[in-house]
Design a protein around this motif. Sequence first.
Motif, PDB file in Angstrom:
ATOM      1  N   THR A 321       0.822  -1.179   0.189  1.00 13.23           N
ATOM      2  CA  THR A 321      -0.321  -0.200  -0.540  1.00 13.23           C
ATOM      3  C   THR A 321       0.703   1.104   0.021  1.00 13.23           C
ATOM      4  OG1 THR A 321       0.040   0.388   2.344  1.00 13.23           O
ATOM      5  CG2 THR A 321      -1.950  -0.802   1.275  1.00 13.23           C
ATOM      6  N   ILE A 322       2.544   1.869   0.705  1.00 20.15           N
ATOM      7  CA  ILE A 322       2.701   2.783   0.999  1.00 20.15           C
ATOM      8  C   ILE A 322       3.404   2.532  -0.495  1.00 20.15           C
ATOM      9  CG2 ILE A 322       4.698   3.922   2.563  1.00 20.15           C
ATOM     10  CD1 ILE A 322       1.864   3.057   3.623  1.00 20.15           C
ATOM     11  N   ILE A 323       3.998   1.257  -0.732  1.00 11.82           N
ATOM     12  CA  ILE A 323       5.158   1.857  -2.695  1.00 11.82           C
ATOM     13  C   ILE A 323       3.840   1.704  -3.864  1.00 11.82           C
ATOM     14  CG2 ILE A 323       6.615   0.503  -3.834  1.00 11.82           C
ATOM     15  CD1 ILE A 323       7.676  -0.947  -1.008  1.00 11.82           C
ATOM     16  N   ASP A 324       4.315   3.062  -3.928  1.00 11.53           N
ATOM     17  CA  ASP A 324       3.496   3.161  -5.552  1.00 11.53           C
ATOM     18  C   ASP A 324       3.874   1.985  -6.545  1.00 11.53           C
ATOM     19  OD1 ASP A 324       2.836   5.531  -4.762  1.00 11.53           O
ATOM     20  OD2 ASP A 324       4.723   6.689  -6.058  1.00 11.53           O
ATOM     21  N   ALA A 325       2.349   1.517  -6.857  1.00 13.23           N
ATOM     22  CA  ALA A 325       2.068  -0.059  -8.034  1.00 13.23           C
ATOM     23  C   ALA A 325       2.855   0.168  -8.562  1.00 13.23           C
ATOM     24  CB  ALA A 325       0.728   0.446  -8.487  1.00 13.23           C
ATOM     25  N   GLU A 326       3.911   1.237  -9.732  1.00  8.21           N
ATOM     26  CA  GLU A 326       4.555   0.925 -10.291  1.00  8.21           C
ATOM     27  C   GLU A 326       5.953   1.492 -10.381  1.00  8.21           C
ATOM     28  OE1 GLU A 326       5.066   6.022 -10.609  1.00  8.21           O
ATOM     29  OE2 GLU A 326       3.761   5.200 -12.235  1.00  8.21           O
ATOM     30  N   ARG A 328       7.047  -1.088  -7.806  1.00  6.62           N
ATOM     31  CA  ARG A 328       6.768  -2.592  -7.215  1.00  6.62           C
ATOM     32  C   ARG A 328       7.450  -3.676  -7.983  1.00  6.62           C
ATOM     33  NH1 ARG A 328       0.602  -2.899  -5.359  1.00  6.62           N
ATOM     34  NH2 ARG A 328       0.306  -0.642  -4.112  1.00  6.62           N
ATOM     35  N   GLU A 329       7.802  -3.495  -9.314  1.00  8.69           N
ATOM     36  CA  GLU A 329       9.458  -4.242  -9.765  1.00  8.69           C
ATOM     37  C   GLU A 329      10.712  -4.728  -9.360  1.00  8.69           C
ATOM     38  OE1 GLU A 329      10.398  -5.706 -14.269  1.00  8.69           O
ATOM     39  OE2 GLU A 329       8.039  -4.959 -13.873  1.00  8.69           O
ATOM     40  N   ASP A 330      10.784  -2.567  -9.461  1.00  6.28           N
ATOM     41  CA  ASP A 330      12.082  -2.301  -8.936  1.00  6.28           C
ATOM     42  C   ASP A 330      12.376  -2.498  -7.789  1.00  6.28           C
ATOM     43  OD1 ASP A 330      12.526  -1.309 -11.470  1.00  6.28           O
ATOM     44  OD2 ASP A 330      12.196   1.033 -11.218  1.00  6.28           O
ATOM     45  N   SER A 331      10.980  -2.523  -6.815  1.00  2.71           N
ATOM     46  CA  SER A 331      10.861  -2.826  -5.224  1.00  2.71           C
ATOM     47  C   SER A 331      11.659  -4.123  -4.965  1.00  2.71           C
ATOM     48  CB  SER A 331       9.842  -2.287  -4.443  1.00  2.71           C
ATOM     49  OG  SER A 331       9.708  -2.614  -3.566  1.00  2.71           O
ATOM     50  N   LEU A 332      10.676  -5.121  -5.793  1.00  6.16           N
ATOM     51  CA  LEU A 332      11.088  -6.421  -5.141  1.00  6.16           C
ATOM     52  C   LEU A 332      12.642  -6.383  -5.976  1.00  6.16           C
ATOM     53  CD1 LEU A 332      10.015  -9.372  -5.085  1.00  6.16           C
ATOM     54  CD2 LEU A 332       9.364  -9.133  -7.338  1.00  6.16           C
ATOM     55  N   HIS A 333      13.147  -6.060  -6.926  1.00  5.05           N
ATOM     56  CA  HIS A 333      14.267  -6.361  -7.646  1.00  5.05           C
ATOM     57  C   HIS A 333      15.336  -5.187  -6.502  1.00  5.05           C
ATOM     58  CE1 HIS A 333      13.203  -6.093 -12.026  1.00  5.05           C
ATOM     59  NE2 HIS A 333      13.208  -6.938 -11.842  1.00  5.05           N
ATOM     60  N   LEU A 334      14.866  -4.906  -5.340  1.00  5.53           N
ATOM     61  CA  LEU A 334      15.838  -4.116  -5.122  1.00  5.53           C
ATOM     62  C   LEU A 334      15.671  -5.266  -3.485  1.00  5.53           C
ATOM     63  CD1 LEU A 334      17.668  -1.730  -3.066  1.00  5.53           C
ATOM     64  CD2 LEU A 334      15.184  -0.793  -2.558  1.00  5.53           C
ATOM     65  N   LEU A 388      11.587   3.436  -2.502  1.00  6.90           N
ATOM     66  CA  LEU A 388      11.287   1.620  -3.015  1.00  6.90           C
ATOM     67  C   LEU A 388      10.996   0.894  -2.233  1.00  6.90           C
ATOM     68  CD1 LEU A 388      13.356   1.338  -6.091  1.00  6.90           C
ATOM     69  CD2 LEU A 388      11.614   1.346  -5.953  1.00  6.90           C
ATOM     70  N   SER A 389      11.651   1.203  -0.760  1.00  4.14           N
ATOM     71  CA  SER A 389      11.185   0.061   0.039  1.00  4.14           C
ATOM     72  C   SER A 389      10.038   0.486   1.242  1.00  4.14           C
ATOM     73  CB  SER A 389      12.640  -0.190   1.161  1.00  4.14           C
ATOM     74  OG  SER A 389      12.919   0.934   1.756  1.00  4.14           O
ATOM     75  N   GLY A 390      10.073   1.931   0.941  1.00  7.08           N
ATOM     76  CA  GLY A 390       8.805   2.416   2.010  1.00  7.08           C
ATOM     77  C   GLY A 390       9.414   2.530   3.328  1.00  7.08           C
TER      78      GLY A 390
END
Length: 417
Positions: A321-326, A328-334, A388-390
Amino acid sequence: MILARAHNRAFQVATNIVLDCLKSLAFPQMRFRQDEVQDTRADSCDWILEHKAYKSWIDDQHGLLWIKGKPGSGKSTLMKRIYKENATQENIRLAFFFHRRGVQLQQTSIGMLRTISHQLISQSASARAVFRAHYNEKKSFGHYGLDWEWHDAELRQALKSALVVATKSHAISIFIDALDEASESSAESIVAYIYEVNEELQGSARQTRICFSCRHYPIFSLNIGFEVCMEKENDDDISACIDEELSKHIQAHKRQSREGDIKVLQRQLSSSASGVFLWASLMVPIVAKEYNKGKSLKHVLVKLHRAPPDLGSIYEHILKTIIDAEDREDSLHLMQWISLANRPLSLTELRFALALDDHSIHDFQNSVQDSKDFVEDDERMEQLITSLSGGLIEVRDHDGSNVVQFIHQSVNDSLLK
């Protein structure tokens, strides 16, 4: 004159052997975790000084104290406070803070043994003599790092022997934090070793104290010594922390009910935290964000009541919910790079690692810098990490260098489930 020169040469040789021995035991990250643990606020953790178990441990000639608690309940912060409370000129203090997010030596028994041995040699002449004999035997095989290494079993024996002789002239306090951040088998083995050392020191004339902290698992109960359970004692500290953080995060605008609203939110957050500082610190910005939008207190309280009750669910809530939907893929890689790397990465290393992602590489590129998503400097990378990590990943500085890590070991534990 000749005798004096011979004595000086012998002294210099002995000194050089000790210095070489210290170098062989040392590694750069020995104190990293202990240094990065936050100091307590001015009046935080004062309760420990009057706690029955703590006072009994202080008075015991050979006391053993276990600080236990949930993840994020403040065990390491309390350990650092107790460590500082036990500082006297006569007392030798030895400490190791396990760190699963650090390099291999920060999360293994051999790293603990090397650190504590190094500290003991630095403070005790009699302990130096014990290790000097061991080092002389080892160096007959050649050069440290090339021909031989220190091993767990030999350091356990050497350290135990050195502690016994050191306690003839000094009181000794040993502090071992976050045993749960060693592997499960290592944690059980280390606790067994702590019991051995404590038993060995029972006959020493000087006072000896051992204090260690761990979650409720993988250690269940002590057969000897004293216990302090964090979540039974830290309510007032959590309330004070929440009050301070809410005052920082909630905007000082003209809303007349602000001060009263903060008190209501503080009480609700405190009761919902269930003894976990980290839960409260993660929820305060979420609650403050809603309040600062102009939402009613009732609306914010409803949102708070719906908040996940445990850390794992909070992490999931932040990621969804905190991390923007667009993003999330970059967030996952991080998250994957931080979680699965063999050692902590620096900001620069992380910039290049993320640019190596398969989706970003094309035939026409000459280098990773040509990637469309390549981050050109560490300053922007640090900003990007936060978004990216919230807020679940942080950057820590150590002696002019930096490492990127999760804010708490429980974040990594949750991601790997």
